[in-house]
Design a protein around this motif. Structure first.
Motif, mmCIF file in Angstrom:
data_model
loop_
_atom_site.group_PDB
_atom_site.id
_atom_site.type_symbol
_atom_site.label_atom_id
_atom_site.label_comp_id
_atom_site.label_asym_id
_atom_site.label_seq_id
_atom_site.Cartn_x
_atom_site.Cartn_y
_atom_site.Cartn_z
ATOM 1 N N GLU A 189 0.843 -1.188 0.000
ATOM 2 C CA GLU A 189 0.000 0.000 0.000
ATOM 3 C C GLU A 189 0.880 1.240 0.000
ATOM 4 O O GLU A 189 1.703 1.416 0.904
ATOM 5 C CB GLU A 189 -0.908 -0.005 1.233
ATOM 6 N N GLY A 190 0.738 2.077 -1.015
ATOM 7 C CA GLY A 190 1.452 3.344 -1.077
ATOM 8 C C GLY A 190 2.839 3.270 -1.666
ATOM 9 O O GLY A 190 3.149 3.965 -2.612
ATOM 10 N N ASP A 191 3.721 2.421 -1.111
ATOM 11 C CA ASP A 191 5.101 2.332 -1.590
ATOM 12 C C ASP A 191 5.670 0.971 -1.223
ATOM 13 O O ASP A 191 5.241 0.355 -0.247
ATOM 14 C CB ASP A 191 5.952 3.438 -0.944
ATOM 15 N N ASP A 192 6.645 0.508 -2.003
ATOM 16 C CA ASP A 192 7.259 -0.790 -1.729
ATOM 17 C C ASP A 192 8.682 -0.668 -1.206
ATOM 18 O O ASP A 192 9.362 -1.670 -1.023
ATOM 19 C CB ASP A 192 7.256 -1.663 -2.990
ATOM 20 N N LEU A 193 9.142 0.547 -0.940
ATOM 21 C CA LEU A 193 10.496 0.739 -0.422
ATOM 22 C C LEU A 193 10.642 0.057 0.932
ATOM 23 O O LEU A 193 9.716 0.042 1.735
ATOM 24 C CB LEU A 193 10.826 2.222 -0.284
ATOM 25 N N ASP A 194 11.823 -0.511 1.181
ATOM 26 C CA ASP A 194 12.105 -1.140 2.469
ATOM 27 C C ASP A 194 13.588 -0.959 2.795
ATOM 28 O O ASP A 194 14.327 -0.291 2.058
ATOM 29 C CB ASP A 194 11.687 -2.615 2.474
ATOM 30 N N ALA A 195 14.028 -1.542 3.876
ATOM 31 C CA ALA A 195 15.413 -1.372 4.338
ATOM 32 C C ALA A 195 16.436 -1.899 3.328
ATOM 33 O O ALA A 195 17.564 -1.402 3.271
ATOM 34 C CB ALA A 195 15.598 -2.063 5.685
ATOM 35 N N ILE A 196 16.059 -2.875 2.532
ATOM 36 C CA ILE A 196 16.988 -3.427 1.533
ATOM 37 C C ILE A 196 17.391 -2.366 0.510
ATOM 38 O O ILE A 196 18.512 -2.372 0.014
ATOM 39 C CB ILE A 196 16.365 -4.663 0.851
ATOM 40 N N ASP A 197 16.503 -1.440 0.202
ATOM 41 C CA ASP A 197 16.823 -0.411 -0.796
ATOM 42 C C ASP A 197 18.060 0.410 -0.430
ATOM 43 O O ASP A 197 18.758 0.896 -1.306
ATOM 44 C CB ASP A 197 15.624 0.518 -1.024
ATOM 45 N N ALA A 198 18.344 0.537 0.860
ATOM 46 C CA ALA A 198 19.506 1.319 1.290
ATOM 47 C C ALA A 198 20.826 0.661 0.899
ATOM 48 O O ALA A 198 21.840 1.343 0.729
ATOM 49 C CB ALA A 198 19.465 1.536 2.804
ATOM 50 N N GLN A 199 20.832 -0.663 0.737
ATOM 51 C CA GLN A 199 22.068 -1.368 0.392
ATOM 52 C C GLN A 199 22.038 -2.007 -0.988
ATOM 53 O O GLN A 199 23.061 -2.455 -1.491
ATOM 54 C CB GLN A 199 22.362 -2.452 1.426
ATOM 55 N N ALA A 200 20.884 -2.055 -1.624
ATOM 56 C CA ALA A 200 20.737 -2.752 -2.905
ATOM 57 C C ALA A 200 21.258 -1.923 -4.072
ATOM 58 O O ALA A 200 21.249 -0.692 -4.039
ATOM 59 C CB ALA A 200 19.274 -3.098 -3.144
ATOM 60 N N GLN A 201 21.681 -2.630 -5.107
ATOM 61 C CA GLN A 201 22.036 -2.020 -6.377
ATOM 62 C C GLN A 201 20.814 -2.124 -7.282
ATOM 63 O O GLN A 201 20.267 -3.217 -7.465
ATOM 64 C CB GLN A 201 23.222 -2.746 -7.023
ATOM 65 N N THR A 202 20.380 -1.014 -7.838
ATOM 66 C CA THR A 202 19.247 -0.995 -8.756
ATOM 67 C C THR A 202 19.749 -1.253 -10.174
ATOM 68 O O THR A 202 20.721 -0.632 -10.613
ATOM 69 C CB THR A 202 18.518 0.360 -8.698
ATOM 70 N N LEU A 203 19.088 -2.146 -10.887
ATOM 71 C CA LEU A 203 19.342 -2.398 -12.293
ATOM 72 C C LEU A 203 18.139 -1.893 -13.064
ATOM 73 O O LEU A 203 17.005 -1.963 -12.562
ATOM 74 C CB LEU A 203 19.532 -3.888 -12.570
ATOM 75 N N VAL A 204 18.361 -1.408 -14.270
ATOM 76 C CA VAL A 204 17.275 -0.845 -15.067
ATOM 77 C C VAL A 204 17.348 -1.328 -16.512
ATOM 78 O O VAL A 204 18.424 -1.627 -17.027
ATOM 79 C CB VAL A 204 17.303 0.702 -15.052
ATOM 80 N N ALA A 205 16.194 -1.386 -17.140
ATOM 81 C CA ALA A 205 16.071 -1.555 -18.589
ATOM 82 C C ALA A 205 15.593 -0.202 -19.096
ATOM 83 O O ALA A 205 14.525 0.274 -18.698
ATOM 84 C CB ALA A 205 15.078 -2.651 -18.935
ATOM 85 N N VAL A 206 16.403 0.426 -19.923
ATOM 86 C CA VAL A 206 16.115 1.774 -20.406
ATOM 87 C C VAL A 206 15.819 1.715 -21.897
ATOM 88 O O VAL A 206 16.628 1.180 -22.667
ATOM 89 C CB VAL A 206 17.309 2.723 -20.131
ATOM 90 N N SER A 207 14.674 2.255 -22.302
ATOM 91 C CA SER A 207 14.359 2.326 -23.726
ATOM 92 C C SER A 207 15.201 3.430 -24.348
ATOM 93 O O SER A 207 15.601 4.384 -23.677
ATOM 94 C CB SER A 207 12.867 2.604 -23.936
ATOM 95 N N ALA A 208 15.478 3.278 -25.631
ATOM 96 C CA ALA A 208 16.262 4.281 -26.348
ATOM 97 C C ALA A 208 15.478 4.771 -27.558
ATOM 98 O O ALA A 208 14.852 3.990 -28.267
ATOM 99 C CB ALA A 208 17.599 3.690 -26.794
ATOM 100 N N LEU A 209 15.514 6.062 -27.754
ATOM 101 C CA LEU A 209 14.911 6.693 -28.925
ATOM 102 C C LEU A 209 16.012 7.448 -29.650
ATOM 103 O O LEU A 209 16.680 8.298 -29.054
ATOM 104 C CB LEU A 209 13.804 7.666 -28.511
ATOM 105 N N GLY A 210 16.235 7.110 -30.905
ATOM 106 C CA GLY A 210 17.300 7.762 -31.657
ATOM 107 C C GLY A 210 18.661 7.547 -31.014
ATOM 108 O O GLY A 210 19.526 8.405 -31.093
ATOM 109 N N GLY A 211 18.826 6.424 -30.329
ATOM 110 C CA GLY A 211 20.095 6.115 -29.682
ATOM 111 C C GLY A 211 20.291 6.756 -28.323
ATOM 112 O O GLY A 211 21.299 6.530 -27.665
ATOM 113 N N MET A 212 19.345 7.556 -27.877
ATOM 114 C CA MET A 212 19.470 8.257 -26.588
ATOM 115 C C MET A 212 18.568 7.596 -25.543
ATOM 116 O O MET A 212 17.448 7.213 -25.849
ATOM 117 C CB MET A 212 19.070 9.729 -26.746
ATOM 118 N N PRO A 213 19.049 7.493 -24.292
ATOM 119 C CA PRO A 213 18.206 6.915 -23.244
ATOM 120 C C PRO A 213 16.943 7.743 -23.053
ATOM 121 O O PRO A 213 16.987 8.970 -23.085
ATOM 122 C CB PRO A 213 19.088 6.960 -21.998
#
Length: 187
Positions: A49-73
């Protein structure tokens, strides 16, 4: 920046030229990754409810999939987080895998996020990589060389504790560059 929802409304056949799956290295990437997690886990699935942030976020590494348009993120369309267990014995965890609904059939984003998560942890001394996987996603993880260790209930929902077979995940020593995947549609 043109938002994904607006793009999908304008042209349902539109697909970005590529997706880069990498470790997040900018504030905008982390901000959008967390917004995507809220959309998937709070609004869509109503796990939190509201947000999923927890204590793990303080030490975790975030990985992302980024779309590109014209070669730019352009926009974060997928995310997962990883972290080493506190004991320093080579145990790593992955969690909060989320892909924007409009991109779930494009470019194998979930699989590529999982691949980079395990490969980059493997390069940093991971000997065991675990995740609590929602039961409906177990078949995907099994195709990706994961083994279900046991069924469990988390947040009132069925999950499985799963382990990656590290033999299928060679170390990735450059997670900031990560992997590129194309916009291929999966029927």
């Amino acid at each position: 920046m043109l938002r994904t929802d607006a793009i999908c409304e304008l042209d349902s056949a539109f697909v970005p030229c590529e997706f880069r799956v990498k470790w997040a290295d900018g504030g905008w990437e982390i901000h959008q990754a967390r917004a995507l997690r809220r959309r998937v886990f709070c609004e869509e699935q109503q796990v939190f409810e509201g947000d999923d942030l927890d204590a793990i976020d303080a030490q975790a590494q975030t990985l992302v999939a980024v779309s590109a348009l014209g070669g730019m993120p352009d926009e974060v369309v997928g995310t997962v987080r990883i972290h080493a267990a506190d004991d320093g014995d080579g145990l790593w965890w992955g969690s909060r895998l989320a892909v924007h609904p409009a991109y779930r059939k494009h470019g194998h984003l979930g699989a590529t996020l999982i691949r980079l998560a395990v490969c980059s942890a493997h390069a940093r001394g991971c000997r065991i990589f675990l995740a609590h996987v929602q039961s409906q996603n177990v078949p995907l993880f099994e195709k990706l060389h994961w083994t279900a260790l046991r069924a469990e209930t988390l947040h009132g929902r069925p999950h499985h504790l799963m382990q990656a077979d590290l033999a299928h995940y060679p170390p990735c020593h450059d997670p900031m560059t990560g992997f590129v995947t194309g916009p291929r549609r999966i029927a």
